[in-house]
Scaffold this motif. Structure first.
Motif, PDB file in Angstrom:
ATOM      1  N   PHE A 102      47.068 -52.327  15.206  1.00  0.00           N
ATOM      2  CA  PHE A 102      45.900 -51.751  15.863  1.00  0.00           C
ATOM      3  C   PHE A 102      45.439 -50.471  15.168  1.00  0.00           C
ATOM      4  O   PHE A 102      44.279 -50.127  15.200  1.00  0.00           O
ATOM      5  CB  PHE A 102      46.218 -51.472  17.340  1.00  0.00           C
ATOM      6  N   SER A 103      46.371 -49.732  14.535  1.00  0.00           N
ATOM      7  CA  SER A 103      46.001 -48.475  13.889  1.00  0.00           C
ATOM      8  C   SER A 103      46.873 -48.216  12.668  1.00  0.00           C
ATOM      9  O   SER A 103      48.001 -48.694  12.583  1.00  0.00           O
ATOM     10  CB  SER A 103      46.122 -47.311  14.879  1.00  0.00           C
ATOM     11  N   ILE A 104      46.305 -47.445  11.723  1.00  0.00           N
ATOM     12  CA  ILE A 104      47.004 -47.058  10.499  1.00  0.00           C
ATOM     13  C   ILE A 104      46.704 -45.587  10.229  1.00  0.00           C
ATOM     14  O   ILE A 104      45.566 -45.138  10.387  1.00  0.00           O
ATOM     15  CB  ILE A 104      46.544 -47.906   9.296  1.00  0.00           C
ATOM     16  N   PHE A 105      47.722 -44.835   9.809  1.00  0.00           N
ATOM     17  CA  PHE A 105      47.567 -43.417   9.511  1.00  0.00           C
ATOM     18  C   PHE A 105      48.461 -43.056   8.326  1.00  0.00           C
ATOM     19  O   PHE A 105      49.603 -43.511   8.261  1.00  0.00           O
ATOM     20  CB  PHE A 105      47.970 -42.578  10.748  1.00  0.00           C
ATOM     21  N   ILE A 106      47.947 -42.274   7.391  1.00  0.00           N
ATOM     22  CA  ILE A 106      48.746 -41.775   6.273  1.00  0.00           C
ATOM     23  C   ILE A 106      48.913 -40.278   6.471  1.00  0.00           C
ATOM     24  O   ILE A 106      47.927 -39.534   6.545  1.00  0.00           O
ATOM     25  CB  ILE A 106      48.068 -42.071   4.926  1.00  0.00           C
ATOM     26  N   ASP A 107      50.177 -39.824   6.578  1.00  0.00           N
ATOM     27  CA  ASP A 107      50.422 -38.407   6.840  1.00  0.00           C
ATOM     28  C   ASP A 107      50.435 -37.587   5.547  1.00  0.00           C
ATOM     29  O   ASP A 107      50.223 -38.120   4.454  1.00  0.00           O
ATOM     30  CB  ASP A 107      51.694 -38.213   7.680  1.00  0.00           C
ATOM     31  N   LYS A 108      50.676 -36.290   5.680  1.00  0.00           N
ATOM     32  CA  LYS A 108      50.631 -35.374   4.532  1.00  0.00           C
ATOM     33  C   LYS A 108      51.710 -35.655   3.502  1.00  0.00           C
ATOM     34  O   LYS A 108      51.586 -35.268   2.349  1.00  0.00           O
ATOM     35  CB  LYS A 108      50.740 -33.932   5.032  1.00  0.00           C
ATOM     36  N   GLN A 109      52.779 -36.320   3.904  1.00  0.00           N
ATOM     37  CA  GLN A 109      53.866 -36.670   2.986  1.00  0.00           C
ATOM     38  C   GLN A 109      53.649 -38.054   2.371  1.00  0.00           C
ATOM     39  O   GLN A 109      54.539 -38.600   1.728  1.00  0.00           O
ATOM     40  CB  GLN A 109      55.219 -36.633   3.708  1.00  0.00           C
ATOM     41  N   ILE A 118      49.052 -48.925  20.649  1.00  0.00           N
ATOM     42  CA  ILE A 118      49.258 -47.631  19.992  1.00  0.00           C
ATOM     43  C   ILE A 118      47.982 -47.332  19.223  1.00  0.00           C
ATOM     44  O   ILE A 118      47.629 -48.028  18.277  1.00  0.00           O
ATOM     45  CB  ILE A 118      50.471 -47.661  19.032  1.00  0.00           C
ATOM     46  N   GLY A 119      47.282 -46.291  19.677  1.00  0.00           N
ATOM     47  CA  GLY A 119      45.976 -45.970  19.107  1.00  0.00           C
ATOM     48  C   GLY A 119      46.045 -45.034  17.922  1.00  0.00           C
ATOM     49  O   GLY A 119      46.890 -45.170  17.052  1.00  0.00           O
ATOM     50  N   VAL A 120      45.185 -44.056  17.922  1.00  0.00           N
ATOM     51  CA  VAL A 120      45.000 -43.144  16.803  1.00  0.00           C
ATOM     52  C   VAL A 120      46.201 -42.217  16.627  1.00  0.00           C
ATOM     53  O   VAL A 120      46.816 -41.781  17.601  1.00  0.00           O
ATOM     54  CB  VAL A 120      43.722 -42.308  17.039  1.00  0.00           C
ATOM     55  N   PHE A 121      46.500 -41.891  15.362  1.00  0.00           N
ATOM     56  CA  PHE A 121      47.553 -40.935  15.008  1.00  0.00           C
ATOM     57  C   PHE A 121      46.928 -39.664  14.435  1.00  0.00           C
ATOM     58  O   PHE A 121      45.833 -39.695  13.887  1.00  0.00           O
ATOM     59  CB  PHE A 121      48.452 -41.499  13.891  1.00  0.00           C
ATOM     60  N   THR A 122      47.663 -38.564  14.516  1.00  0.00           N
ATOM     61  CA  THR A 122      47.320 -37.335  13.794  1.00  0.00           C
ATOM     62  C   THR A 122      48.626 -36.609  13.484  1.00  0.00           C
ATOM     63  O   THR A 122      49.695 -37.009  13.945  1.00  0.00           O
ATOM     64  CB  THR A 122      46.338 -36.446  14.585  1.00  0.00           C
ATOM     65  N   GLN A 123      48.527 -35.538  12.706  1.00  0.00           N
ATOM     66  CA  GLN A 123      49.702 -34.755  12.334  1.00  0.00           C
ATOM     67  C   GLN A 123      49.358 -33.283  12.445  1.00  0.00           C
ATOM     68  O   GLN A 123      48.281 -32.853  12.024  1.00  0.00           O
ATOM     69  CB  GLN A 123      50.123 -35.097  10.903  1.00  0.00           C
ATOM     70  N   ASP A 124      50.281 -32.487  13.012  1.00  0.00           N
ATOM     71  CA  ASP A 124      50.050 -31.048  13.079  1.00  0.00           C
ATOM     72  C   ASP A 124      50.682 -30.368  11.862  1.00  0.00           C
ATOM     73  O   ASP A 124      51.294 -31.009  11.010  1.00  0.00           O
ATOM     74  CB  ASP A 124      50.534 -30.463  14.413  1.00  0.00           C
ATOM     75  N   ARG A 125      50.524 -29.056  11.772  1.00  0.00           N
ATOM     76  CA  ARG A 125      51.025 -28.304  10.611  1.00  0.00           C
ATOM     77  C   ARG A 125      52.531 -28.383  10.440  1.00  0.00           C
ATOM     78  O   ARG A 125      53.038 -28.325   9.327  1.00  0.00           O
ATOM     79  CB  ARG A 125      50.627 -26.835  10.728  1.00  0.00           C
ATOM     80  N   SER A 126      53.266 -28.510  11.538  1.00  0.00           N
ATOM     81  CA  SER A 126      54.727 -28.551  11.449  1.00  0.00           C
ATOM     82  C   SER A 126      55.240 -29.911  10.982  1.00  0.00           C
ATOM     83  O   SER A 126      56.430 -30.070  10.732  1.00  0.00           O
ATOM     84  CB  SER A 126      55.356 -28.191  12.799  1.00  0.00           C
ATOM     85  N   GLY A 127      54.338 -30.894  10.880  1.00  0.00           N
ATOM     86  CA  GLY A 127      54.742 -32.230  10.445  1.00  0.00           C
ATOM     87  C   GLY A 127      54.943 -33.209  11.580  1.00  0.00           C
ATOM     88  O   GLY A 127      55.219 -34.380  11.339  1.00  0.00           O
ATOM     89  N   THR A 128      54.813 -32.741  12.822  1.00  0.00           N
ATOM     90  CA  THR A 128      54.944 -33.633  13.970  1.00  0.00           C
ATOM     91  C   THR A 128      53.800 -34.643  13.964  1.00  0.00           C
ATOM     92  O   THR A 128      52.648 -34.286  13.747  1.00  0.00           O
ATOM     93  CB  THR A 128      54.935 -32.834  15.290  1.00  0.00           C
ATOM     94  N   ILE A 129      54.141 -35.896  14.210  1.00  0.00           N
ATOM     95  CA  ILE A 129      53.144 -36.958  14.323  1.00  0.00           C
ATOM     96  C   ILE A 129      52.839 -37.144  15.798  1.00  0.00           C
ATOM     97  O   ILE A 129      53.742 -37.201  16.634  1.00  0.00           O
ATOM     98  CB  ILE A 129      53.673 -38.280  13.715  1.00  0.00           C
ATOM     99  N   TRP A 130      51.570 -37.239  16.119  1.00  0.00           N
ATOM    100  CA  TRP A 130      51.102 -37.459  17.486  1.00  0.00           C
ATOM    101  C   TRP A 130      50.307 -38.760  17.501  1.00  0.00           C
ATOM    102  O   TRP A 130      49.588 -39.073  16.558  1.00  0.00           O
ATOM    103  CB  TRP A 130      50.203 -36.314  17.934  1.00  0.00           C
ATOM    104  N   TYR A 183      42.552 -42.187  24.416  1.00  0.00           N
ATOM    105  CA  TYR A 183      41.849 -43.019  23.447  1.00  0.00           C
ATOM    106  C   TYR A 183      41.808 -42.454  22.032  1.00  0.00           C
ATOM    107  O   TYR A 183      41.796 -43.210  21.070  1.00  0.00           O
ATOM    108  CB  TYR A 183      40.407 -43.272  23.917  1.00  0.00           C
ATOM    109  N   CYS A 184      41.712 -41.145  21.901  1.00  0.00           N
ATOM    110  CA  CYS A 184      41.570 -40.574  20.567  1.00  0.00           C
ATOM    111  C   CYS A 184      42.286 -39.233  20.495  1.00  0.00           C
ATOM    112  O   CYS A 184      42.558 -38.601  21.519  1.00  0.00           O
ATOM    113  CB  CYS A 184      40.105 -40.434  20.181  1.00  0.00           C
ATOM    114  N   ILE A 185      42.606 -38.821  19.271  1.00  0.00           N
ATOM    115  CA  ILE A 185      43.338 -37.581  19.060  1.00  0.00           C
ATOM    116  C   ILE A 185      43.028 -37.056  17.664  1.00  0.00           C
ATOM    117  O   ILE A 185      42.796 -37.837  16.731  1.00  0.00           O
ATOM    118  CB  ILE A 185      44.859 -37.799  19.236  1.00  0.00           C
ATOM    119  N   THR A 186      43.000 -35.742  17.526  1.00  0.00           N
ATOM    120  CA  THR A 186      42.877 -35.107  16.218  1.00  0.00           C
ATOM    121  C   THR A 186      43.459 -33.704  16.312  1.00  0.00           C
ATOM    122  O   THR A 186      43.672 -33.181  17.408  1.00  0.00           O
ATOM    123  CB  THR A 186      41.409 -35.077  15.736  1.00  0.00           C
ATOM    124  N   SER A 187      43.734 -33.115  15.173  1.00  0.00           N
ATOM    125  CA  SER A 187      44.180 -31.722  15.137  1.00  0.00           C
ATOM    126  C   SER A 187      43.179 -30.944  14.299  1.00  0.00           C
ATOM    127  O   SER A 187      42.623 -31.475  13.341  1.00  0.00           O
ATOM    128  CB  SER A 187      45.593 -31.608  14.562  1.00  0.00           C
TER     129      SER A 187
END
Length: 135
Positions: free
Chosen positions: A36-43, A76-88, A118-122
């Motif tokens: 349902f969703s795909i996200f590429i993090d900072k790493q 499992i919908g949208v993903f985001t990542q904060d500065r500490s590396g935590t995935i939400w 439904y949605c999330i961003t940092s």
């Protein structure tokens, strides 16, 4: 008629467009439901969310399946990542917090007013913004 059109548009229009695509690698993911969703993090780790409550972490060639009984049958919908590396991530059961491949569900018991998200961003100030049905 086509020659007149080409003349009007210029000679570049008749040249074929060439695209070079990267070689694709087929990966079998250990999930039951469709993605349902795909996200590429900072790493450069790839995160997949399924419509069956499954989260996949693809780090190079290592595939990790993350599940929890409270989110079975949940999209499992949208993903985001904060500065500490935590995935939400967001889902029908609430807000998902992923640290070191460990999943924690935040819902009405943790102060989330509407668990259907439904949605999330940092943002650049490291605030997490969440969209829900709450009016």
């Amino acid at each position: 008629m086509n020659e007149q059109l080409l003349e009007l548009l210029g000679s570049n229009i008749s040249k074929p467009l060439e695209l070079k695509l990267p070689t694709l690698k087929k990966i079998e993911l250990p999930i039951k439901g469709p993605l349902f969703s795909i996200f590429i993090d900072k790493q450069k780790t790839i995160w997949f969310g399924s419509s069956n409550g499954e989260i996949i972490n693809l780090n190079k060639d290592i595939i990790t399946l993350i599940t929890h009984p409270d989110i079975n049958e949940t999209i499992i919908g949208v993903f985001t990542q904060d500065r500490s590396g935590t995935i939400w991530a967001v889902c029908d059961a609430g807000l998902l917090k992923i640290q070191n491949l460990k999943l924690k569900i935040l819902n009405s018991e943790n102060g989330i007013l509407d668990p259907t998200l439904y949605c999330i961003t940092s943002d650049r100030d490291d605030h997490i913004w969440i969209g829900s049905d709450l009016k």
